[in-house]
Design a protein around this motif. Structure first.
Motif, PDB file in Angstrom:
ATOM      1  N   TYR A  98      -4.293   7.492  -3.280  1.00 52.37           N
ATOM      2  CA  TYR A  98      -3.124   6.965  -3.995  1.00 52.37           C
ATOM      3  C   TYR A  98      -1.877   6.795  -3.142  1.00 52.37           C
ATOM      4  N   GLY A  99      -1.961   7.123  -1.862  1.00 50.84           N
ATOM      5  CA  GLY A  99      -0.798   7.053  -0.981  1.00 50.84           C
ATOM      6  C   GLY A  99      -0.202   5.665  -0.804  1.00 50.84           C
ATOM      7  N   ASN A 135       0.385   3.571  -3.200  1.00 49.45           N
ATOM      8  CA  ASN A 135       1.102   3.155  -4.404  1.00 49.45           C
ATOM      9  C   ASN A 135       2.610   3.291  -4.245  1.00 49.45           C
ATOM     10  N   PHE A 181       5.200   6.545  -3.690  1.00 54.30           N
ATOM     11  CA  PHE A 181       4.321   7.696  -3.496  1.00 54.30           C
ATOM     12  C   PHE A 181       5.069   8.821  -2.792  1.00 54.30           C
ATOM     13  N   ALA A 203       1.851  15.310  -6.620  1.00 51.52           N
ATOM     14  CA  ALA A 203       1.996  13.937  -6.113  1.00 51.52           C
ATOM     15  C   ALA A 203       2.565  13.074  -7.228  1.00 51.52           C
ATOM     16  N   PHE A 258       3.716   8.874  -8.084  1.00 58.00           N
ATOM     17  CA  PHE A 258       3.763   7.478  -7.689  1.00 58.00           C
ATOM     18  C   PHE A 258       3.879   6.609  -8.930  1.00 58.00           C
ATOM     19  N   TYR A 265       2.669   3.000 -10.860  1.00 62.86           N
ATOM     20  CA  TYR A 265       1.636   1.976 -10.929  1.00 62.86           C
ATOM     21  C   TYR A 265       1.881   1.169 -12.196  1.00 62.86           C
TER      22      TYR A 265
END
Length: 179
Positions: A75-76, A78, A81, A96, A98, A100
């Motif tokens: 997911y880095g 996105n 992030f 984490a 982020f 989306y």
């Protein structure tokens, strides 16, 4: 009683719950995190979310370094992030965040089974209270949240709970007392 360990309930829920279901499937979050017993916690599953409420995914993680790297890998890329390790209540935690599409997403990992994590316990206590108190109470929670209250303090205010609202809701969960 909804089985919150299975996302299928979202498919028949509110428009926002249906959107959450689609987003989680697009990102394959529950498939990618399956070894970590992921659960969607927070306000969206129990229909007390605001338009800016995030998707909170809690995970049971024994190897935090491996989990940390997996989250970056998956997911880095996105938008917005951010990942960090921190100690919460003397427990090493990976968080984490982020964005989306129309959702902010938080993935939260601790070496505690997901159904024993505070986020899940808070949600279950709130779910029990909402079922007992009904739609008018839910609307009052949403109103307080729209004026700036966080979820647990809104419940505490409406229930006249004394002390720390987060601890009070954990006590309600742990004792399963009637409100």
């Amino acid at each position: 009683m909804i089985d919150f360990t299975n996302l299928e309930y979202l498919k028949e829920g509110t428009p926002r719950q249906k959107d959450a279901y689609s987003i989680l499937n697009e990102l394959n979050i529950f498939e990618n995190l399956e070894p970590y017993s992921p659960i969607l916690a927070g306000t969206i599953p129990i229909n007390i979310d605001l338009p800016d409420s995030d998707l909170d995914i809690i995970c049971y993680v024994s190897e935090l370094n491996i989990f940390y790297q997996l989250i970056i890998y998956r997911y880095g890329q996105n938008d917005q992030f951010n990942i960090r390790s921190k100690i919460i209540d003397n427990i090493e935690t990976v968080i984490a965040n982020f964005n989306y599409k129309d959702f902010s997403i938080e993935i939260f990992g601790q070496n505690i089974p997901t159904t024993q994590q505070n986020a899940y316990k808070h949600m279950m206590a709130e779910y029990m209270i909402l079922n007992e108190k009904g739609e008018e109470f839910r609307q009052q929670v949403l109103y307080l949240k729209s004026t700036g209250y966080k979820t647990e303090p809104a419940f505490a205010k409406l229930l006249d709970l004394e002390g720390d609202p987060y601890l009070s809701l954990l006590q309600i969960h742990d004792s399963q007392i009637d409100i």
